[in-house]
Design an enzyme around this catalytic site. Structure first.
Site, PDB file in Angstrom:
ATOM      1  N   HIS A 210      -1.518  -4.052  -5.967  1.00  0.00           N
ATOM      2  CA  HIS A 210      -1.234  -5.197  -5.100  1.00  0.00           C
ATOM      3  C   HIS A 210      -1.999  -6.403  -5.617  1.00  0.00           C
ATOM      4  O   HIS A 210      -3.226  -6.369  -5.695  1.00  0.00           O
ATOM      5  CB  HIS A 210      -1.656  -4.896  -3.654  1.00  0.00           C
ATOM      6  CG  HIS A 210      -0.730  -3.943  -2.960  1.00  0.00           C
ATOM      7  ND1 HIS A 210      -0.627  -3.871  -1.595  1.00  0.00           N
ATOM      8  CD2 HIS A 210       0.147  -3.044  -3.435  1.00  0.00           C
ATOM      9  CE1 HIS A 210       0.285  -2.961  -1.265  1.00  0.00           C
ATOM     10  NE2 HIS A 210       0.758  -2.437  -2.370  1.00  0.00           N
TER      11      HIS A 210
ATOM     12  N   TYR B 213      -2.341  -8.629   7.335  1.00  0.00           N
ATOM     13  CA  TYR B 213      -3.451  -8.691   8.284  1.00  0.00           C
ATOM     14  C   TYR B 213      -3.105  -9.780   9.290  1.00  0.00           C
ATOM     15  O   TYR B 213      -2.927 -10.934   8.897  1.00  0.00           O
ATOM     16  CB  TYR B 213      -4.763  -9.052   7.571  1.00  0.00           C
ATOM     17  CG  TYR B 213      -5.317  -7.949   6.683  1.00  0.00           C
ATOM     18  CD1 TYR B 213      -4.846  -7.775   5.383  1.00  0.00           C
ATOM     19  CD2 TYR B 213      -6.313  -7.092   7.149  1.00  0.00           C
ATOM     20  CE1 TYR B 213      -5.351  -6.770   4.567  1.00  0.00           C
ATOM     21  CE2 TYR B 213      -6.826  -6.084   6.339  1.00  0.00           C
ATOM     22  CZ  TYR B 213      -6.343  -5.934   5.054  1.00  0.00           C
ATOM     23  OH  TYR B 213      -6.844  -4.932   4.249  1.00  0.00           O
TER      24      TYR B 213
ATOM     25  N   PRO C 160     -13.400  -0.412   9.387  1.00  0.00           N
ATOM     26  CA  PRO C 160     -12.337  -0.210   8.396  1.00  0.00           C
ATOM     27  C   PRO C 160     -11.669  -1.498   7.893  1.00  0.00           C
ATOM     28  O   PRO C 160     -10.860  -1.440   6.967  1.00  0.00           O
ATOM     29  CB  PRO C 160     -11.314   0.649   9.159  1.00  0.00           C
ATOM     30  CG  PRO C 160     -11.567   0.369  10.591  1.00  0.00           C
ATOM     31  CD  PRO C 160     -13.026   0.090  10.721  1.00  0.00           C
TER      32      PRO C 160
ATOM     33  N   LYS D 227     -13.554  -0.693   2.800  1.00  0.00           N
ATOM     34  CA  LYS D 227     -14.642  -0.585   1.828  1.00  0.00           C
ATOM     35  C   LYS D 227     -15.281   0.800   1.739  1.00  0.00           C
ATOM     36  O   LYS D 227     -16.031   1.074   0.790  1.00  0.00           O
ATOM     37  CB  LYS D 227     -15.763  -1.594   2.180  1.00  0.00           C
ATOM     38  CG  LYS D 227     -15.350  -3.032   2.039  1.00  0.00           C
ATOM     39  CD  LYS D 227     -15.174  -3.380   0.576  1.00  0.00           C
ATOM     40  CE  LYS D 227     -14.580  -4.733   0.351  1.00  0.00           C
ATOM     41  NZ  LYS D 227     -13.637  -4.761  -0.768  1.00  0.00           N
TER      42      LYS D 227
ATOM     43  N   TYR E  65     -12.621  -8.845  -1.254  1.00  0.00           N
ATOM     44  CA  TYR E  65     -11.579  -7.839  -1.018  1.00  0.00           C
ATOM     45  C   TYR E  65     -11.369  -6.951  -2.234  1.00  0.00           C
ATOM     46  O   TYR E  65     -11.208  -5.737  -2.113  1.00  0.00           O
ATOM     47  CB  TYR E  65     -10.269  -8.555  -0.648  1.00  0.00           C
ATOM     48  CG  TYR E  65      -9.230  -7.640  -0.057  1.00  0.00           C
ATOM     49  CD1 TYR E  65      -9.304  -7.271   1.290  1.00  0.00           C
ATOM     50  CD2 TYR E  65      -8.195  -7.130  -0.826  1.00  0.00           C
ATOM     51  CE1 TYR E  65      -8.361  -6.409   1.844  1.00  0.00           C
ATOM     52  CE2 TYR E  65      -7.248  -6.272  -0.284  1.00  0.00           C
ATOM     53  CZ  TYR E  65      -7.342  -5.924   1.057  1.00  0.00           C
ATOM     54  OH  TYR E  65      -6.414  -5.067   1.598  1.00  0.00           O
TER      55      TYR E  65
HETATM   56  C1  PHB Z   1      -5.039   1.682   5.198  1.00  0.00           C
HETATM   57  O1  PHB Z   1      -4.005   1.638   4.522  1.00  0.00           O
HETATM   58  O2  PHB Z   1      -5.334   2.679   5.853  1.00  0.00           O
HETATM   59  C2  PHB Z   1      -5.913   0.482   5.227  1.00  0.00           C
HETATM   60  C3  PHB Z   1      -5.628  -0.580   4.409  1.00  0.00           C
HETATM   61  C4  PHB Z   1      -6.431  -1.713   4.430  1.00  0.00           C
HETATM   62  C5  PHB Z   1      -7.503  -1.781   5.295  1.00  0.00           C
HETATM   63  C6  PHB Z   1      -7.803  -0.705   6.110  1.00  0.00           C
HETATM   64  C7  PHB Z   1      -7.009   0.432   6.076  1.00  0.00           C
HETATM   65  O3  PHB Z   1      -8.240  -2.921   5.326  1.00  0.00           O
END
Ligand code: PHB
Length: 417
Positions: A79, A208, A299, A303, A391
Site C-alpha cells: 500500500h 481511517y 491498535p 504498531k 505510519y
Molecule cells: C487491521 O487490518 O487489522 C488493522 C489495520 C490498520 C490498523 C489497525 C488494524 O491501524
C-alpha cells in the site's frame, strides 16, 4: 510421587512463540546461535488468531532479507497510501512520496505461519502446549526456565540468557522486581468493535474515518474477506449488536466522498481494549523483554507486531556480538536502544488515536480542534510527511554492522519490494 524433571540446555531460552520470540529464534539461527522456544498455546491456535495486518517497510525488509518473505511478496499487497475521511471528505496521504516508504497488508497470523515453518524447516526447537512456565535465577549466569511439557512432564531448560516474549498477559516481566520496575500505563476510554466479513473490498487502501459518531477503520484481509472496526465503549458486548446495527454504524461513520462501503456477511466479531504500556527497564540481569511482553500500543497505528520485530532485530544484533566476542556492551544497551523506538511508536499510536477518536469528554471545541488538525496534517506536505514517516515506521537501529541481520538488510537495501 512427583516425576523427575528433564534437563536441557541452550544458549537463548525464549518464552513465547509470538512475533518477537519466533523472529528472534529465526535471526539467531541464521547467526548460528541456538535457542529453544517455550510456548503455552498450540501451533493451531497461534496460526489462527486474527490480529492486525499492516507491516511497516522495515518489517517487510527484515522478512524478505532473512528468507521468510516469499509468501508475503506473493500474497500480501503493498500500500503506497492511506485514506483519511473527516468532515464528509476523503483525503489521500501518499506514503511513498511523503516518506519514501510503503507498508504491506499481510495479516500477523500469516507472519507467524511463515516463521514457524522456517524454524521447523531448520530443525528449530519450538515446544508448543507447555504449561506452568516460570523463570529462575535471571540475575545469575545460568538462568533456568521451568515448565511442564506437552506430555505433562516437568522440565528445566538451562540457558545463557532468557528472552521474555510472552505477550501482554505474560509473566516474564514480573521477574523484574517491583523496586526496579516502572510500569508506564494508560487506558483509553474506548475500545474497538472489530468484525470480519465476507464482502468485496471497499477501497484499494485503508480508510481511517473521523466522524461525529466516532472513529472507524476499513481494512482488509483477502480479496474476499474484509476487516473493519469502529470505536465503541470498552465494555461493549459485541453479541448484543445485530448485523444491521453494525452496518448502520459503520456506514454512518464513513459516509461522505470517496468509495462507498461494501457490506457482506459478518462471521467474526469482538471488542478490543485500547491501552498503552511500557515496562521500564526492558531488561534485568540476563532477562531481556521483547514485543508485547514489554509494551502495548493501542491498535490505531498497527504498531504492535512491528515493534515486536524491531525489538527482535535489536536483541539479535546484541546477542550475536555477545556470543561472538564475549562483549556485553550491546546487550547492556538493548533496553535503551529498543525503548527509543518504542516510545516513538507509543507517541504515534497515541497521536493517531487522539486525532481520530471521540472521548466521553470530547466537546464541540475539541471536535473542531481535531478537524483543524486533520486538515493541517492532510493539507500540507510537512503534515503528510509527519504522518507517513510514523505510519511506515521509524528506522530500526543497526547497532552491530557485522551481524548477520544487519548484513542481510544491507544486501537488500535499495531493492524495495
Ligand atoms: C487491521 O487490518 O487489522 C488493522 C489495520 C490498520 C490498523 C489497525 C488494524 O491501524
Amino acid at each position: 510421587m512427583t516425576a523427575q524433571r528433564t534437563h536441557a540446555r541452550t544458549q537463548v531460552g525464549i518464552v513465547g512463540a509470538g512475533p518477537a520470540g519466533l523472529m528472534l529464534s529465526h535471526l539467531l539461527s541464521l547467526a548460528g546461535i541456538e535457542s529453544v522456544v517455550i510456548e503455552t498455546r498450540t501451533r493451531e491456535d497461534i496460526e489462527a488468531t486474527i490480529r492486525a495486518g499492516i507491516l511497516e517497510q522495515g518489517t517487510v525488509d527484515v522478512m524478505v532479507s532473512t528468507g521468510v518473505g516469499n509468501r508475503l511478496l506473493d500474497t500480501g499487497s503493498r500500500h503506497d497510501g492511506i485514506e483519511i475521511r473527516f468532515g464528509g471528505e476523503s483525503h489521500r496521504v501518499d506514503l511513498a512520496s511523503s516518506a519514501g516508504r510503503s507498508v504491506h497488508l499481510y495479516p500477523q497470523h500469516e507472519v507467524l505461519r511463515d516463521l514457524i515453518a522456517a524454524r521447523l524447516a531448520a530443525d528449530g526447537d519450538i515446544r508448543f502446549s507447555t504449561s506452568e512456565v516460570s523463570l529462575h535465577g535471571v540475575t545469575g549466569t545460568e538462568p533456568v526456565i521451568h515448565f511442564t511439557d506437552a506430555d505433562g512432564r516437568p522440565a528445566e531448560l538451562h540457558c545463557d540468557l532468557i528472552a521474555g516474549c510472552d505477550g501482554a498477559q505474560g509473566t516474564a516481566k514480573w521477574s523484574i522486581p517491583d523496586s526496579r520496575r516502572t510500569d508506564h500505563f494508560r487506558a483509553y476510554p474506548h475500545g474497538w468493535f472489530g468484525i470480519l466479513a465476507e464482502a468485496p473490498p471497499s477501497s484499494k487502501e485503508l480508510i481511517y474515518a473521523h466522524s461525529a459518531r466516532g472513529f472507524a477503520l476499513i481494512s482488509s484481509r483477502t480479496p474476499a474477506v474484509q476487516r473493519m472496526y469502529f470505536q465503541c465503549d470498552p465494555t461493549e458486548d459485541a453479541d448484543s449488536w445485530s448485523d444491521n446495527q453494525i452496518w448502520d454504524e459503520l456506514q454512518s461513520r464513513v459516509a461522505g466522498s470517496g468509495s462507498p462501503l461494501n457490506e457482506g456477511t459478518i462471521f467474526q466479531r469482538g471488542v478490543i481494549p485500547m491501552r498503552s504500556y511500557v515496562c521500564d527497564p526492558m531488561q534485568h540481569g540476563r532477562l531481556f523483554l521483547a514485543g508485547d511482553a514489554a509494551h502495548t500500543v493501542p491498535p490505531t497505528g498497527a504498531k504492535g507486531l512491528n515493534l515486536a520485530i524491531s525489538d527482535a532485530v535489536v536483541l539479535a544484533q546484541a546477542l550475536e556480538r555477545f556470543f561472538g566476542t564475549g562483549h556485553a556492551d550491546l546487550l547492556e544497551g538493548y533496553g535503551r536502544t529498543a525503548a527509543q523506538r518504542v516510545w516513538r511508536a507509543q507517541h504515534f499510536s497515541w497521536w493517531m488515536t487522539s486525532m481520530l477518536h471521540l472521548a466521553p469528554d470530547t466537546g464541540d471545541f475539541d471536535r473542531h480542534r481535531q478537524l483543524a488538525e486533520l486538515d493541517q496534517i492532510t493539507g500540507s506536505a510537512a503534515g503528510r510527511a509527519l504522518l507517513a514517516e510514523g505510519y511506515t515506521g521509524h528506522p530500526i537501529a543497526h547497532t552491530n554492522p557485522r551481524s548477520v541481520v544487519s548484513e542481510a538488510l544491507r544486501l537488500t537495501a535499495g531493492r524495495r519490494p
